[in-house]
Scaffold this motif. Sequence first.
Motif, short mmCIF file in Angstrom:
data_model
loop_
_atom_site.label_atom_id
_atom_site.label_comp_id
_atom_site.label_asym_id
_atom_site.label_seq_id
_atom_site.Cartn_x
_atom_site.Cartn_y
_atom_site.Cartn_z
N VAL A 56 -42.82 -104.48 12.70
CA VAL A 56 -44.13 -105.15 12.78
C VAL A 56 -44.82 -105.10 11.43
N VAL A 57 -44.80 -103.94 10.80
CA VAL A 57 -45.45 -103.79 9.49
C VAL A 57 -44.81 -104.73 8.47
N ALA A 58 -43.49 -104.77 8.43
CA ALA A 58 -42.79 -105.65 7.48
C ALA A 58 -43.13 -107.12 7.75
N THR A 59 -43.17 -107.50 9.01
CA THR A 59 -43.50 -108.88 9.39
C THR A 59 -44.92 -109.21 8.97
N ALA A 60 -45.86 -108.33 9.29
CA ALA A 60 -47.26 -108.58 8.94
C ALA A 60 -47.47 -108.65 7.43
N ARG A 61 -46.83 -107.75 6.70
CA ARG A 61 -46.98 -107.75 5.24
C ARG A 61 -46.36 -108.99 4.61
N ALA A 62 -45.19 -109.38 5.07
CA ALA A 62 -44.55 -110.58 4.52
C ALA A 62 -45.41 -111.82 4.78
N HIS A 63 -45.90 -111.95 6.01
CA HIS A 63 -46.74 -113.11 6.33
C HIS A 63 -48.08 -113.05 5.60
N SER A 64 -48.63 -111.86 5.40
CA SER A 64 -49.91 -111.78 4.68
C SER A 64 -49.76 -112.29 3.26
N ASP A 65 -48.64 -112.02 2.64
CA ASP A 65 -48.40 -112.52 1.28
C ASP A 65 -48.31 -114.04 1.29
N THR A 66 -47.60 -114.59 2.24
CA THR A 66 -47.46 -116.05 2.34
C THR A 66 -48.81 -116.72 2.62
N VAL A 67 -49.58 -116.12 3.51
CA VAL A 67 -50.91 -116.66 3.85
C VAL A 67 -51.83 -116.61 2.63
N ALA A 68 -51.82 -115.49 1.92
CA ALA A 68 -52.67 -115.35 0.73
C ALA A 68 -52.27 -116.35 -0.35
#
Length: 163
Positions: A56-68
């Motif tokens: 979950v953490v890896a998924t959230a962090r990867a998507h947060s970078d893409t969103v930013a």
Amino acid sequence: MTVVKSTLTEEALGVTGTALQDTLVDLLGLSLVGKQAHWNIVGPRFRSIHLQLDEVVATARAHSDTVAERAAALGVPPDGRPETIAATFALPGTKDGWLRDTEVVELMVSSLETAIGRLRERIEATEKADPVTQDLLITVTADLEKQRWMFEAENHPRDTSAG
């Protein structure tokens, strides 16, 4: 100061920028909730849930970078500062101290469910404003729904009627 000029209209940029910023906060906060639970989980299913929290953490962090980066590409400066996350995070969070494995599963189902509901609202809001961002939010939602399903299955009651 405008560094990057958006290709969107001002109105569309407002809707899209808000959707991206709110999603960034949810994802960064979700990664923090996941890590806090990861460090404090106890119980007979410790190892499997401990490892699932890393996913979950890896998924959230990867998507947060893409969103930013999507926000930055549109000329909206992303704000992932700790004080911003602390002030605006609205998902369920962990309690202090050790967390039973069943509590962690319930927490993650609830946090993911809330995040997914908020994402679905943003998907609807960005449909006309920016279909590219909408597509990104759909992808994030699909990945979080998968994580939610995996956690929800962890606490499914055992079928006691089978003999």
